[in-house]
Each structure stands twice: as C-alpha cells, then as structure tokens.
Design an enzyme around this catalytic site. Structure first.
Site, PDB file in Angstrom:
ATOM      1  N   HIS A 298       1.568 123.553  49.062  1.00  0.00           N
ATOM      2  CA  HIS A 298       1.154 122.933  48.052  1.00  0.00           C
ATOM      3  C   HIS A 298       0.028 123.482  47.339  1.00  0.00           C
ATOM      4  CE1 HIS A 298       3.470 119.344  49.126  1.00  0.00           C
ATOM      5  NE2 HIS A 298       3.561 119.881  50.364  1.00  0.00           N
TER       6      HIS A 298
ATOM      7  N   SER B  16      -8.431 129.464  53.293  1.00  0.00           N
ATOM      8  CA  SER B  16      -7.678 129.059  54.097  1.00  0.00           C
ATOM      9  C   SER B  16      -8.257 128.711  55.384  1.00  0.00           C
ATOM     10  CB  SER B  16      -6.323 129.906  54.221  1.00  0.00           C
ATOM     11  OG  SER B  16      -6.677 131.321  54.849  1.00  0.00           O
TER      12      SER B  16
ATOM     13  N   GLU C 112     -18.454 128.427  62.013  1.00  0.00           N
ATOM     14  CA  GLU C 112     -19.219 127.570  60.902  1.00  0.00           C
ATOM     15  C   GLU C 112     -20.010 126.731  61.484  1.00  0.00           C
ATOM     16  OE1 GLU C 112     -16.189 125.923  58.341  1.00  0.00           O
ATOM     17  OE2 GLU C 112     -15.329 127.684  57.863  1.00  0.00           O
TER      18      GLU C 112
ATOM     19  N   HIS D 238     -17.080 126.075  53.151  1.00  0.00           N
ATOM     20  CA  HIS D 238     -16.183 125.232  53.132  1.00  0.00           C
ATOM     21  C   HIS D 238     -15.847 124.153  52.451  1.00  0.00           C
ATOM     22  CE1 HIS D 238     -13.087 124.580  56.710  1.00  0.00           C
ATOM     23  NE2 HIS D 238     -12.673 124.080  55.625  1.00  0.00           N
ATOM     24  N   ILE D 239     -15.898 124.253  51.225  1.00  0.00           N
ATOM     25  CA  ILE D 239     -16.019 123.078  50.077  1.00  0.00           C
ATOM     26  C   ILE D 239     -14.990 123.102  49.247  1.00  0.00           C
ATOM     27  CG2 ILE D 239     -18.545 123.088  49.848  1.00  0.00           C
ATOM     28  CD1 ILE D 239     -18.263 124.560  47.254  1.00  0.00           C
TER      29      ILE D 239
END
Length: 468
Positions: free
Chosen positions: A208, A286, A316, A346-347
């Site tokens: 997607h 990813s 993280e 990680h946005i």
C-alpha cells in the site's frame, strides 16, 4: 455466579462523528410519506441489538502511547472504562496494569511479550494503533484466545509523502545547507545537487505504501521500478524487476517498505551496498532491523551512498527525550556525524490525518470484537463475521468458542448446543487455532450458564465468550 453489571442502551450508543463532505442544498430526495407504525416496525427490524458479556461487568480498557482522541472517543462512547496514558509503561508497571483489563491499546513502543501477556488473565483483545504488530507475541496471544487488530493502511499516504520529501531533500542536500545556515555559514553550491525528474526510484516492497509512492514519484517525472516477493500488477508505467540485486543496480534512489521478518533482517548489508549505483541514495521508513547500519555508515563514508534518510532504527527510545545515544545504539554518534543524512524519530505515520484514521479504524475493530465477536481484520485469529442480532430477536445469545483445531470439536460443541435452537453458526481455523460463533434463540440465563460451563469443560477449549 455473581450477576454482571448491566450496560445501559444509552451508554452503549456510539457518539455521532461526522466524516461527510458538504453537499449541495439542491441535492435533496423526497420519499413518499409512510405511516408512523410502519416506520417504527422498520426501524425496529433494522436496528442492531446491543449485546453485553454474560459473565463480565464493565469492560476495562488501557490505552497507552497517546492513542488519538478519535479512538478514545469511540471506546468511551461505548460505556467502557477507559484508562489513558500518554507514554508507554515500564515492564513491571505494564504487568501490574494489564492484570485486570479486558482490552489494551498500544502503538509501536509497548512490548507485549509472552512474559507480559501471561499475567493478563482477563485480556480479550489487543489493539495496535499503528501498522506493525511485531511488538506483540502474536503466536502466544492466539494460543490464549487474545485477538490482535492493527491499522495496516490508514497511514500509507503520510509515509509516502514523507519519502517524497526525503527524496528531494537528499537530492538537493537540503539538510546540510539548512544546518550550515543555522550555524551562520552561507554555502551556495550546486555540485552533486540534482533534480529528481528523470531519475529512477527503486521501491522494495510494492504494498500500500510502495504503490502510493509509485504514483507520486511518477507524477514528478521519475522512472519507477519495484521488487517484491509477490508478482504484483504495476501502477502507471512502473516496472517490476525479478531480484533485489537488479533493483539495486538500476535505481538512483532505493526506498524500503517491507515488514520485519527473519528474511528481511539486514536485508541491506555490505554486499547489497556494493551492488548499488555509485552516488545513489537510501531511504528506510519500514523497520529498523532491515538495514545494517554500520555497513551503511561505511558505504556513505566511502562515497558509494551519497545520502540516506532513516526513520526507523533497531533500538528506539520508549519516549521523547535525549535518548538517541550510543547507550541505545553503539553507532549513534557515527551516524549523526555523516553528511547528507536525514534522521527522523519514527514519524512516518505521524500526521493528524493518519492518527485520526488509525484511531477510528482500530477502535471500530475493537468495538466489533467486544460487542459482536467479529474478527474481521484480526492478524492472529481466523477472520469470522456473522450478521448482527436485531431488536426483533429476543432471548438470543451469541456463543463464541475459541479452541484448538483438533478433530471432533464441532461434534462435541453441537452436542452441547443440540437442545437449543441454533439460528446460525460459522467456524473457521487458522493453523492450530479455530474460532466458532453460534447464535442461539429462546435461551434463559440459566441455559446460558449451562452452555458456557459445558463448553468450558471441553479439553479443546482456549476461551469461551457468551454475549446476550
């Protein structure tokens, strides 16, 4: 048996949330008048019957990591007890909190391991308000009859737009020029700065996000190639290539959109960086384990990779703060010291639109599962759906039996239900786990208790739920 606390009809009503666009005032449709008694009967027949657990009082929900207000509103509007925290919890606090809850909602930081889940004696369902589910031990959850839902598509556009922004930023070295000017240095250069028009974008994982990115890149004049383990139909003029090596050797920009699996761990390492074009660029939005970071550092220092954008990392921080250090990842300082590298926390899906959509999608899935037993969209249990009971159907109960997929179970279950009128029944399996739903009519509370007790006594049982 203690009597469960009833949940009123009004408390179960979902709050009105408008998602519609404005329409023309002239676009009106006038139907012929109908009698009030006919309309009342029609409304009664169409209205869904609100079900409640037979053996449980108020549903208790724990939401962590600042789940969006849209999701919180939907769950609170159902009359559930909702406890909300902006951050994740340390493991010891999480274990203590999870003991009494029926539902937990998390994002990517909270780790629901077997150690944590084995303390969750009342847990029915987990909602991952994000794309990934690798933070949950899915196999252990399934074996305990705990369904897991996520939102695999709602933030696809947000991630695709971030990647487009990073492609342009890397091609023009915008990060370096901005940092220099913040320090007071004027450095107007055009060397090794490029237009993206006419360049080749290689997309690894044409799902997607990858397919949406393909459309946006083509609109900017880029040539698009993609590699996927499945044969997928291309959108526009994109072209699938047979191997990762073929993609790496042709692409000017390589962007990764694959799940975290044993096969994708260190998917790009020293060997793959050597296969990339000289002066190419890498983007990873990813999972952090997909790229061998020390190998990337070497490739960038050698000039093989001209720039990179990373939004995810092997380790993280659990919350915001000055935590992205060598204590977390030993190469952190080396990574931060590189030129033309964009590092974001990680946005990829962190937009208002994406978080609202995720909140609605996951909360709706949780409500359907709690109130109806519907597992559509579950990532670890068989996907089973059955039409809702209506207000016309009195004295009905919905039996949900999650069990080990072994021979003879259906016969034993139907022996237990055999003295009652089963209006409809459906069953499906996924590996070692099977999920059965049956609607039984003309039952009294004592009948329901007997059915539940008998099902609980079967050796195949994982979890029995009764809604009435």
């Amino acid at each position: 048996m203690t009597s469960s606390k009833p949940i009123s009809q009004s408390s179960l009503a979902r709050p009105a949330v408008s998602h519609s666009l404005s329409v023309s005032p002239t676009a009106a449709f006038h139907s012929p008048p109908a009698s009030s008694s006919f309309m009342a009967r029609l409304a009664s027949r169409a209205a869904a019957k609100q079900l409640k657990p037979f053996s449980t009082g108020d549903i208790k929900i724990l939401l962590l990591e600042n789940v969006n207000q849209t999701g919180r509103d939907i769950l609170s509007g159902q009359g559930y007890q909702v406890e909300f925290h902006k951050a994740s919890l340390p493991e010891d606090q999480l274990i203590e909190k999870i003991k009494d809850v029926h539902v937990i909602g998390i994002r990517s930081k909270t780790k629901l391991t077997a150690k944590v889940l084995q303390e969750a004696k009342n847990l029915l369902v987990i909602g991952c308000f994000c794309i990934g589910t690798n933070q949950v031990d899915l196999d252990y959850a399934a074996k305990q009859g705990i369904a897991v839902f996520n939102s695999p598509f709602a933030n696809s556009r947000s991630v695709a737009e971030l990647v487009i922004a990073e492609i342009i930023s890397l091609a023009r070295q915008l990060g370096d020029r901005s940092n220099e000017l913040h320090r007071g240095t004027w450095n107007k250069v055009s060397a090794k700065c490029w237009e993206v028009r006419g360049k080749t974008l290689g997309i690894v994982g044409y799902g997607h996000i990858g397919s949406q990115l393909s459309v946006l890149a083509e609109a900017m004049g880029m040539n698009v190639i993609y590699y996927d383990v499945l044969s997928l139909m291309a959108i526009g003029t994109a072209r699938q290539v047979p191997t990762l090596e073929a993609l790496l050797g042709e692409a000017d920009f390589v962007t990764l959109h694959v799940p975290e699996t044993p096969e994708t761990r260190n998917m790009l390492g020293a060997k793959q960086f050597e296969q990339m074009k000289n002066g190419s660029y890498l983007i990873n939005a990813s999972r952090g384990t997909v790229v061998d970071i020390p190998a990337l550092i070497k490739a960038m220092r050698a000039g093989k990779v001209a720039g990179a954008a990373l939004d995810v990392y092997p380790n993280e921080p659990a919350g915001n703060g000055d935590y992205f250090t060598t204590n977390l990842n030993p190469w952190a300082e080396e990574l931060r010291g590189l030129n033309n590298i964009i590092l974001t926390p990680h946005i990829g899906g962190s937009t208002e639109e994406a978080q609202r959509a995720i909140g609605i999608e996951v909360a709706d899935a949780l409500v359907r599962y709690i109130n109806q037993g519907v597992t559509l969209g579950s990532v670890n249990l068989p996907e089973v759906n059955m039409r809702q009971l209506t207000l016309d159907e009195h004295n009905h109960a919905r039996i949900i039996y999650i069990h080990r997929n072994v021979p003879g179970v259906l016969r034993r279950v139907n022996e237990i239900l055999g003295d009652h009128n089963v209006d409809k029944q459906i069953s499906d399996s996924k590996g070692d786990i099977a999920y059965l739903m049956a609607d039984v009519s003309d039952v009294r509370p004592e009948d329901i208790k007997e059915i539940r007790d008998n099902l609980d006594g079967l050796s195949s049982r994982i979890l029995t739920r009764v809604l009435y």
